[in-house]
Design a protein around this motif. Structure first.
Motif, mmCIF file in Angstrom:
data_model
loop_
_atom_site.group_PDB
_atom_site.id
_atom_site.type_symbol
_atom_site.label_atom_id
_atom_site.label_comp_id
_atom_site.label_asym_id
_atom_site.label_seq_id
_atom_site.Cartn_x
_atom_site.Cartn_y
_atom_site.Cartn_z
ATOM 1 N N LEU A 184 0.824 -1.207 0.000
ATOM 2 C CA LEU A 184 0.000 0.000 0.000
ATOM 3 C C LEU A 184 0.859 1.257 0.000
ATOM 4 O O LEU A 184 0.515 2.249 -0.655
ATOM 5 C CB LEU A 184 -0.951 -0.013 1.199
ATOM 6 C CG LEU A 184 -2.117 -0.987 1.088
ATOM 7 C CD1 LEU A 184 -2.847 -1.083 2.416
ATOM 8 C CD2 LEU A 184 -3.069 -0.551 -0.011
ATOM 9 N N PHE A 185 1.960 1.254 0.748
ATOM 10 C CA PHE A 185 2.858 2.405 0.733
ATOM 11 C C PHE A 185 3.445 2.618 -0.655
ATOM 12 O O PHE A 185 3.547 3.739 -1.136
ATOM 13 C CB PHE A 185 3.991 2.232 1.747
ATOM 14 C CG PHE A 185 3.653 2.703 3.130
ATOM 15 C CD1 PHE A 185 3.251 4.006 3.362
ATOM 16 C CD2 PHE A 185 3.740 1.840 4.204
ATOM 17 C CE1 PHE A 185 2.944 4.448 4.623
ATOM 18 C CE2 PHE A 185 3.435 2.266 5.480
ATOM 19 C CZ PHE A 185 3.036 3.571 5.693
ATOM 20 N N ARG A 186 3.832 1.531 -1.302
ATOM 21 C CA ARG A 186 4.453 1.638 -2.628
ATOM 22 C C ARG A 186 3.465 2.105 -3.687
ATOM 23 O O ARG A 186 3.845 2.760 -4.654
ATOM 24 C CB ARG A 186 5.062 0.311 -3.039
ATOM 25 C CG ARG A 186 6.215 -0.066 -2.134
ATOM 26 C CD ARG A 186 6.812 -1.373 -2.527
ATOM 27 N NE ARG A 186 7.957 -1.066 -3.384
ATOM 28 C CZ ARG A 186 8.575 -1.937 -4.103
ATOM 29 N NH1 ARG A 186 8.160 -3.181 -4.113
ATOM 30 N NH2 ARG A 186 9.618 -1.598 -4.825
ATOM 31 N N SER A 187 2.173 1.775 -3.504
ATOM 32 C CA SER A 187 1.186 2.200 -4.497
ATOM 33 C C SER A 187 0.622 3.582 -4.204
ATOM 34 O O SER A 187 -0.173 4.105 -4.981
ATOM 35 C CB SER A 187 0.048 1.186 -4.584
ATOM 36 O OG SER A 187 -0.696 1.181 -3.386
ATOM 37 N N GLY A 188 1.003 4.191 -3.092
ATOM 38 C CA GLY A 188 0.597 5.556 -2.798
ATOM 39 C C GLY A 188 -0.613 5.680 -1.891
ATOM 40 O O GLY A 188 -1.103 6.790 -1.675
ATOM 41 N N ASN A 189 -1.116 4.601 -1.344
ATOM 42 C CA ASN A 189 -2.263 4.649 -0.421
ATOM 43 C C ASN A 189 -1.754 4.797 1.013
ATOM 44 O O ASN A 189 -1.777 3.857 1.808
ATOM 45 C CB ASN A 189 -3.118 3.390 -0.566
ATOM 46 C CG ASN A 189 -3.756 3.291 -1.908
ATOM 47 O OD1 ASN A 189 -4.137 4.290 -2.492
ATOM 48 N ND2 ASN A 189 -3.867 2.073 -2.417
ATOM 49 N N TRP A 190 -1.317 5.990 1.355
ATOM 50 C CA TRP A 190 -0.664 6.224 2.636
ATOM 51 C C TRP A 190 -1.617 6.107 3.822
ATOM 52 O O TRP A 190 -1.246 5.561 4.860
ATOM 53 C CB TRP A 190 -0.029 7.613 2.641
ATOM 54 C CG TRP A 190 1.093 7.714 1.666
ATOM 55 C CD1 TRP A 190 1.003 8.053 0.347
ATOM 56 C CD2 TRP A 190 2.460 7.430 1.911
ATOM 57 N NE1 TRP A 190 2.231 8.012 -0.243
ATOM 58 C CE2 TRP A 190 3.151 7.629 0.703
ATOM 59 C CE3 TRP A 190 3.163 7.043 3.031
ATOM 60 C CZ2 TRP A 190 4.518 7.441 0.597
ATOM 61 C CZ3 TRP A 190 4.527 6.857 2.932
ATOM 62 C CH2 TRP A 190 5.183 7.056 1.722
ATOM 63 N N ILE A 191 -2.822 6.603 3.676
ATOM 64 C CA ILE A 191 -3.755 6.602 4.808
ATOM 65 C C ILE A 191 -4.170 5.181 5.169
ATOM 66 O O ILE A 191 -4.160 4.797 6.336
ATOM 67 C CB ILE A 191 -4.984 7.482 4.473
ATOM 68 C CG1 ILE A 191 -4.543 8.933 4.320
ATOM 69 C CG2 ILE A 191 -6.041 7.364 5.558
ATOM 70 C CD1 ILE A 191 -5.620 9.868 3.838
ATOM 71 N N VAL A 192 -4.509 4.392 4.161
ATOM 72 C CA VAL A 192 -4.897 3.003 4.426
ATOM 73 C C VAL A 192 -3.702 2.225 4.976
ATOM 74 O O VAL A 192 -3.845 1.395 5.883
ATOM 75 C CB VAL A 192 -5.447 2.340 3.142
ATOM 76 C CG1 VAL A 192 -5.795 0.892 3.389
ATOM 77 C CG2 VAL A 192 -6.646 3.095 2.623
ATOM 78 N N ALA A 193 -2.515 2.501 4.457
ATOM 79 C CA ALA A 193 -1.317 1.815 4.920
ATOM 80 C C ALA A 193 -1.022 2.124 6.385
ATOM 81 O O ALA A 193 -0.547 1.255 7.121
ATOM 82 C CB ALA A 193 -0.128 2.192 4.051
#
Length: 84
Positions: A49-58
């Protein structure tokens, strides 16, 4: 067949203090293994998730990872044995 039913009733009616120590350790060990596996998988999901740009969910996934890791660590520490 009735003998098996009686054994199952006896086992299901037993409380935790009368269960054998080996069975207690095996149950705690299985639970700790399961939580360790879940925490590792959660960490892998968080990295994705961090690598795909979903910081909040991560960040929420990382919080769950921290809780499951702490729980697994508590379960893996030696517990007080009940000497019957």
């Amino acid at each position: 067949m009735a003998d098996w039913r009686e054994k199952i009733k006896t086992i299901s009616a037993a409380n935790g203090s009368s269960a054998p120590e080996g069975a207690k350790r095996a149950g705690i060990g299985c639970l700790a293994f399961f939580l360790t596996t879940v925490s590792i998988l959660t960490f892998i999901i968080a990295i994705g998730l961090f690598r795909s740009g979903n910081w909040i969910v991560a960040l929420f996934i990382l919080a769950f990872f921290a809780l499951s890791t702490v729980t697994a660590a508590i379960l893996l520490t030696p517990q007080k044995t009940d000497s019957l």
